[in-house]
Design an enzyme around this catalytic site. Structure first.
Site, mmCIF file in Angstrom:
data_model
loop_
_atom_site.group_PDB
_atom_site.id
_atom_site.type_symbol
_atom_site.label_atom_id
_atom_site.label_comp_id
_atom_site.label_asym_id
_atom_site.label_seq_id
_atom_site.Cartn_x
_atom_site.Cartn_y
_atom_site.Cartn_z
ATOM 1 N N HIS A 188 35.293 27.169 -59.802
ATOM 2 C CA HIS A 188 34.315 27.064 -60.893
ATOM 3 C C HIS A 188 32.892 26.994 -60.325
ATOM 4 O O HIS A 188 31.973 27.618 -60.833
ATOM 5 C CB HIS A 188 34.541 25.786 -61.706
ATOM 6 C CG HIS A 188 35.815 25.746 -62.474
ATOM 7 N ND1 HIS A 188 36.844 24.902 -62.162
ATOM 8 C CD2 HIS A 188 36.229 26.449 -63.570
ATOM 9 C CE1 HIS A 188 37.824 25.058 -63.024
ATOM 10 N NE2 HIS A 188 37.499 25.996 -63.880
ATOM 11 N N LYS A 224 41.004 35.326 -61.231
ATOM 12 C CA LYS A 224 42.378 34.796 -61.217
ATOM 13 C C LYS A 224 43.037 35.089 -62.567
ATOM 14 O O LYS A 224 44.187 35.477 -62.640
ATOM 15 C CB LYS A 224 42.412 33.306 -60.914
ATOM 16 C CG LYS A 224 43.858 32.796 -60.835
ATOM 17 C CD LYS A 224 43.944 31.351 -60.433
ATOM 18 C CE LYS A 224 43.590 30.422 -61.561
ATOM 19 N NZ LYS A 224 44.563 30.477 -62.685
ATOM 20 N N ALA A 272 38.187 19.847 -65.282
ATOM 21 C CA ALA A 272 38.998 19.698 -64.072
ATOM 22 C C ALA A 272 38.482 20.697 -63.026
ATOM 23 O O ALA A 272 39.233 21.505 -62.485
ATOM 24 C CB ALA A 272 40.486 19.885 -64.354
ATOM 25 N N LEU A 273 37.195 20.623 -62.806
ATOM 26 C CA LEU A 273 36.516 21.652 -62.012
ATOM 27 C C LEU A 273 36.921 21.615 -60.541
ATOM 28 O O LEU A 273 37.228 20.561 -59.981
ATOM 29 C CB LEU A 273 35.001 21.472 -62.125
ATOM 30 C CG LEU A 273 34.416 21.539 -63.546
ATOM 31 C CD1 LEU A 273 32.892 21.443 -63.487
ATOM 32 C CD2 LEU A 273 34.843 22.806 -64.280
ATOM 33 N N HIS A 274 36.899 22.800 -59.929
ATOM 34 C CA HIS A 274 37.164 22.937 -58.502
ATOM 35 C C HIS A 274 36.133 23.915 -57.936
ATOM 36 O O HIS A 274 35.284 24.426 -58.688
ATOM 37 C CB HIS A 274 38.605 23.414 -58.254
ATOM 38 C CG HIS A 274 38.991 24.597 -59.098
ATOM 39 N ND1 HIS A 274 38.459 25.852 -58.907
ATOM 40 C CD2 HIS A 274 39.835 24.707 -60.154
ATOM 41 C CE1 HIS A 274 38.980 26.683 -59.784
ATOM 42 N NE2 HIS A 274 39.806 26.021 -60.568
ATOM 43 N N MET A 318 42.687 28.873 -56.355
ATOM 44 C CA MET A 318 42.254 27.598 -56.934
ATOM 45 C C MET A 318 42.489 27.598 -58.428
ATOM 46 O O MET A 318 42.221 28.596 -59.114
ATOM 47 C CB MET A 318 40.782 27.360 -56.636
ATOM 48 C CG MET A 318 40.579 26.994 -55.204
ATOM 49 S SD MET A 318 38.965 26.259 -54.953
ATOM 50 C CE MET A 318 38.979 26.151 -53.171
ATOM 51 N N SER A 319 43.007 26.481 -58.922
ATOM 52 C CA SER A 319 43.303 26.339 -60.340
ATOM 53 C C SER A 319 43.297 24.860 -60.677
ATOM 54 O O SER A 319 43.718 24.031 -59.852
ATOM 55 C CB SER A 319 44.689 26.926 -60.631
ATOM 56 O OG SER A 319 45.154 26.466 -61.878
ATOM 57 N N SER A 320 42.854 24.538 -61.882
ATOM 58 C CA SER A 320 42.866 23.125 -62.300
ATOM 59 C C SER A 320 44.287 22.597 -62.318
ATOM 60 O O SER A 320 44.522 21.404 -62.154
ATOM 61 C CB SER A 320 42.255 22.991 -63.692
ATOM 62 O OG SER A 320 40.978 23.569 -63.691
#
Ligand code: PAF
Length: 280
Positions: A36, A149, A31-33, A184-186
């Site tokens: 990552h 994070k 669930a990359l953003h 940012m987080s999945s």
């Protein structure tokens, strides 16, 4: 970009590079953003080969529905990694990593595991330590990259590496934020529109807490933060703590020689969001 599903194929591919080339490793749960991808880019700058793993590790989830609902976006992940010039992706199955024994090792992280997340997510860090150690043994990276994070996770992995004498440099990377400040987080992709609109408040409070800390030396900040969340219908504060960056112990009285960081965990409905900020 090569994609491997088995340890044996991956090891065979990496074997000629071990101790000749720098291998950079970015472990992920998919669930990359862009957070990552920033780790992948840093790894690309500092290593000749970059390996990214995508593995949703069952042993680090202490809530079954969190594991079931963890977002899976493998096609989009592979596209993003290809665009970031990643060299190798490792996508193992649970059996490939754990064989029959889907259990955690019991670690001792000198008490780091008992603070903050450790109080609310029992067994979580044993699960993280178990999978990261297994992945390090498979990939044998020179450098491994983790986002700040999950600052407690970063400190715990550094501790595990020292305690087990693992030959890898653990590199912490700054938190990557959306333009409105949300870390940012999945998990962000599971937020409803209302929750997503409410969530940047978390970073806003951290920034204000930082200026209160600088101006008022810590007095009354925790109470002030608790009060701020009372008027936020979409968000429920789980904890806000100011702690020593090194041992993660909660600050009781301020010590000029210690680096402090504020840590926060907030529920938006069922979605648990964490964030932190350096106070010095
Ligand atoms: O931070 C994560 O995504 C995970 O905890 C990690 C480090 C990939 C281990 O499963």
């Amino acid at each position: 970009m090569l994609v491997f599903k088995t340890k044996s194929e991956l090891k065979e591919h990496l074997q000629p590079a071990i101790s000749k080339k720098n291998i950079g490793f970015v472990p992920t749960m998919g669930a990359l953003h862009q957070g990552h991808i920033s780790l992948v880019k840093k790894a690309k700058q500092e290593n000749e080969i970059v390996v990214v793993s995508i593995f949703v590790n069952p042993t680090q989830f202490n809530n079954a529905s969190d594991l079931t609902n963890y977002p899976k976006t493998i096609d989009a992940d592979l596209k993003m990694l290809e665009e970031a010039n990643c060299d190798v992706v490792f996508i193992p199955s649970v059996e490939e990593i754990y064989d029959e024994n889907v259990n955690s090792e019991n670690f001792e992280f000198d008490g780091l595991e008992k603070e903050m997340e450790g109080k609310f997510r029992p067994g979580h860090f044993d699960g993280v330590g178990t999978v990261v150690k297994k992945l390090f043994e498979i990939v044998r990276p020179t450098n491994a990259y983790f986002g700040e994070k999950d600052f407690q996770q970063l400190q715990i992995i550094k501790k595990m590496v020292v305690k087990n004498n693992l030959p890898v440099n653990v590199i912490g990377c700054s938190i990557f934020r959306e333009s409105d400040g949300l870390a940012m987080s999945s998990r962000n992709m599971r937020l409803t529109q209302e929750q997503r609109e409410a969530s940047p408040f978390i970073h806003k409070v951290l920034l204000e807490a930082k200026s209160l800390f600088i101006n008022e030396k810590g007095n009354g900040i925790c109470k002030w933060v608790t009060e701020q969340f009372e008027n936020q219908p979409e968000l429920e504060l789980e904890y806000f703590i100011i702690a020593d960056e090194e041992n993660l112990k909660e600050m009781k009285t301020i010590n000029e020689n210690v680096k402090y960081r504020a840590f926060i965990a907030v529920f938006a409905g069922e979605i648990r969001l964490i964030d932190n900020i350096s106070l010095t």
